[in-house]
Design an enzyme around this catalytic site. Structure first.
Site, PDB file in Angstrom:
ATOM      1  N   SER A   1      34.209  92.661  15.091  1.00 56.79           N
ATOM      2  CA  SER A   1      34.641  94.016  14.753  1.00 56.79           C
ATOM      3  C   SER A   1      34.090  95.017  15.778  1.00 56.79           C
ATOM      4  O   SER A   1      34.803  95.899  16.262  1.00 56.79           O
ATOM      5  CB  SER A   1      34.135  94.362  13.347  1.00 56.79           C
ATOM      6  OG  SER A   1      34.482  95.665  12.996  1.00 56.79           O
TER       7      SER A   1
ATOM      8  N   HIS B   1      22.667 104.111  10.311  1.00 58.36           N
ATOM      9  CA  HIS B   1      22.590 102.792  10.941  1.00 58.36           C
ATOM     10  C   HIS B   1      21.154 102.532  11.421  1.00 58.36           C
ATOM     11  O   HIS B   1      20.919 101.594  12.185  1.00 58.36           O
ATOM     12  CB  HIS B   1      23.522 102.702  12.154  1.00 58.36           C
ATOM     13  CG  HIS B   1      24.996 102.759  11.815  1.00 58.36           C
ATOM     14  ND1 HIS B   1      25.550 102.031  10.804  1.00 58.36           N
ATOM     15  CD2 HIS B   1      26.012 103.448  12.388  1.00 58.36           C
ATOM     16  CE1 HIS B   1      26.859 102.268  10.756  1.00 58.36           C
ATOM     17  NE2 HIS B   1      27.159 103.138  11.705  1.00 58.36           N
TER      18      HIS B   1
ATOM     19  N   LYS C   1      41.231  95.265  10.615  1.00 62.03           N
ATOM     20  CA  LYS C   1      41.785  94.073   9.976  1.00 62.03           C
ATOM     21  C   LYS C   1      41.223  93.873   8.558  1.00 62.03           C
ATOM     22  O   LYS C   1      41.908  93.362   7.689  1.00 62.03           O
ATOM     23  CB  LYS C   1      41.444  92.853  10.837  1.00 62.03           C
ATOM     24  CG  LYS C   1      42.482  91.773  10.836  1.00 62.03           C
ATOM     25  CD  LYS C   1      42.229  90.815  11.991  1.00 62.03           C
ATOM     26  CE  LYS C   1      43.238  89.699  12.018  1.00 62.03           C
ATOM     27  NZ  LYS C   1      42.966  88.768  13.108  1.00 62.03           N
TER      28      LYS C   1
ATOM     29  N   LYS D   1      29.692  98.383  11.732  1.00 60.79           N
ATOM     30  CA  LYS D   1      30.830  97.479  11.486  1.00 60.79           C
ATOM     31  C   LYS D   1      30.580  96.467  10.361  1.00 60.79           C
ATOM     32  O   LYS D   1      31.104  95.354  10.378  1.00 60.79           O
ATOM     33  CB  LYS D   1      31.250  96.712  12.765  1.00 60.79           C
ATOM     34  CG  LYS D   1      31.323  97.508  14.030  1.00 60.79           C
ATOM     35  CD  LYS D   1      31.927  98.858  13.878  1.00 60.79           C
ATOM     36  CE  LYS D   1      33.399  98.874  13.673  1.00 60.79           C
ATOM     37  NZ  LYS D   1      33.900 100.281  13.526  1.00 60.79           N
TER      38      LYS D   1
HETATM   39  N1  LIG Z   1      38.526  98.787   2.186  1.00 62.68           N
HETATM   40  C1  LIG Z   1      38.125  97.898   3.079  1.00 62.68           C
HETATM   41  N2  LIG Z   1      38.222  96.574   2.813  1.00 62.68           N
HETATM   42  C2  LIG Z   1      37.819  95.651   3.711  1.00 62.68           C
HETATM   43  N3  LIG Z   1      37.301  95.954   4.932  1.00 62.68           N
HETATM   44  C3  LIG Z   1      37.192  97.254   5.235  1.00 62.68           C
HETATM   45  C4  LIG Z   1      37.589  98.283   4.344  1.00 62.68           C
HETATM   46  N4  LIG Z   1      37.356  99.477   4.936  1.00 62.68           N
HETATM   47  C5  LIG Z   1      36.853  99.214   6.153  1.00 62.68           C
HETATM   48  N5  LIG Z   1      36.752  97.882   6.346  1.00 62.68           N
HETATM   49  C6  LIG Z   1      36.308  97.177   7.552  1.00 62.68           C
HETATM   50  O1  LIG Z   1      34.951  97.470   7.860  1.00 62.68           O
HETATM   51  C7  LIG Z   1      34.767  97.445   9.288  1.00 62.68           C
HETATM   52  C8  LIG Z   1      34.231  98.790   9.740  1.00 62.68           C
HETATM   53  O2  LIG Z   1      32.889  98.845   9.339  1.00 62.68           O
HETATM   54  P1  LIG Z   1      32.108 100.234   9.184  1.00 62.68           P
HETATM   55  O3  LIG Z   1      32.798 101.106   8.235  1.00 62.68           O
HETATM   56  O4  LIG Z   1      30.693  99.865   8.880  1.00 62.68           O
HETATM   57  O5  LIG Z   1      32.216 100.850  10.666  1.00 62.68           O
HETATM   58  S1  LIG Z   1      31.220 101.940  11.310  1.00 62.68           S
HETATM   59  O6  LIG Z   1      30.057 101.223  11.837  1.00 62.68           O
HETATM   60  O7  LIG Z   1      30.846 102.917  10.298  1.00 62.68           O
HETATM   61  O8  LIG Z   1      32.005 102.498  12.415  1.00 62.68           O
HETATM   62  C9  LIG Z   1      36.130  97.153   9.880  1.00 62.68           C
HETATM   63  O9  LIG Z   1      36.208  95.744  10.046  1.00 62.68           O
HETATM   64  P2  LIG Z   1      37.228  95.001  11.041  1.00 62.68           P
HETATM   65  O10 LIG Z   1      38.601  95.230  10.484  1.00 62.68           O
HETATM   66  O11 LIG Z   1      36.854  93.562  10.991  1.00 62.68           O
HETATM   67  O12 LIG Z   1      37.064  95.585  12.402  1.00 62.68           O
HETATM   68  C10 LIG Z   1      37.047  97.659   8.786  1.00 62.68           C
HETATM   69  O13 LIG Z   1      38.364  97.167   8.838  1.00 62.68           O
END
Ligand SMILES: Nc1ncnc2c1ncn2[C@@H]1O[C@H](COP(=O)(O)OS(=O)(=O)O)[C@@H](OP(=O)(O)O)[C@H]1O
Length: 291
Positions: free
Chosen positions: A124, A94, A246, A47
């Site tokens: 998250s 991870h 979000k 996340k």
């Molecule tokens: N383009 C873009 N811009 C901004 N934020 C983004 C974007 N893509 C993914 N996210 C946010 O990243 C969070 C997910 O993290 P990961 O991709 O590491 O998730 S995972 O661990 O691989 O499942 C998750 O955060 P939260 O929205 O706070 O839950 C995603 O919304």
């Protein structure tokens, strides 16, 4: 978290909780994994923005690259599957530094480490646990935060993960990136990434990459990608819809009580004292305070 569901969905390896998507046999065999010199690792605590970074890296490379699922997800056949890939491999993980297959270290493969304000990471992850049937049931945010601070969540302690990689922050082959910097000035981060990868990209290409990597764009493309059998995912579920929630900085303020915030910061300061790489610590503290 109910003990019954935790037992069914989580197992521990080297003391770290993993989901059943990471088989113990695979985790046991990882250290012998045959890394290639041109492999690129995309490392994160869950996340932290893994999908965002993956989307950018795929676009920086114009020749064909394969974004795999995380090296630790799957059963023992995963190793064979990765060995059989003929194209350049972008491998998300991870894993903490100690668990990373040693051949990646010996071959000094390039690695990105993306870090995000751990309070936002916790929020998250809480939503991800809450909405994801592949993870144990969580009773409340308060309960989840305690588990997070204890490192009793998938992939273990945020602090241990970060500190294991932070020790290698100055290694030539590792680039640390902050989620918050990407939110603030994505073109500059994309440029930095391309320089690190040794790929020349023009300003107009950077602009296009940023547009295609925006949260709105990625969220709206999720349906299409879900139906693409060649699209591998780097998540704890195959339901990509849960990833794009979000995408904001500072959402923790909507969840933490002042008491929880104090507890978190005390823990943060205590754990970070162990770290000798002050520059990163200060940057992170600033991120924590400012966002
Ligand atoms: N383009 C873009 N811009 C901004 N934020 C983004 C974007 N893509 C993914 N996210 C946010 O990243 C969070 C997910 O993290 P990961 O991709 O590491 O998730 S995972 O661990 O691989 O499942 C998750 O955060 P939260 O929205 O706070 O839950 C995603 O919304």
């Amino acid at each position: 978290m109910s003990t019954q569901s935790q037992t069914a969905l989580i197992h521990r390896f080297n003391g770290i909780p993993f989901t059943t998507r990471s088989s113990p046999d695979l985790l046991k065999s990882l250290d012998a994994f045959d890394a290639r010199e041109d492999d690129i690792l995309l490392v994160s605590y869950p996340k932290s923005g893994t999908h965002w970074l993956a989307q950018i890296i795929k676009q920086i490379y114009t020749p064909k690259v394969t974004l795999t699922s995380p090296i630790e997800f799957g059963d023992i056949s995963k190793v064979e599957e990765l060995n059989n890939l003929s194209s350049k491999r972008i491998i998300p993980t991870h894993l903490d530094y100690n668990m990373l297959p040693s051949n990646f270290k010996v071959k000094q493969c390039k690695a990105f480490y993306i870090i995000r304000n751990p309070k936002d990471t916790a929020v998250s992850m809480y939503h991800y646990y809450r909405d994801n049937p592949n993870l144990p049931t969580i009773d409340s945010w308060t309960v989840f935060l305690q588990l997070f601070l204890r490192g009793d969540v998938v992939c273990g302690s945020w602090f241990d993960h970060f500190l294991s990689w932070e020790e290698h922050k100055n290694d030539r082959n590792i680039l640390f990136l902050f989620y918050e910097d990407m939110k603030k000035d994505l073109p500059t981060v994309v440029k930095k990434m391309s320089v690190f990868l040794g790929v020349n990209i023009s300003d107009s290409e950077i602009k296009e990459i940023c547009e295609k990597s925006s949260f709105t764009e990625m969220k709206s493309n999720v349906e299409k990608e879900n139906s693409d059998p060649n699209h591998t995912v780097c998540a704890l579920t195959s339901n990509r819809k849960l990833i794009f929630r979000k995408g904001a900085v500072g959402d923790w303020k909507n969840h933490f009580t002042p008491k929880q915030n104090k507890m978190f910061e005390e823990m943060f300061n205590k754990k970070m004292k162990l770290s000798e790489l002050l520059a990163s610590k200060q940057k992170l503290s600033k991120t924590l305070m400012d966002s």
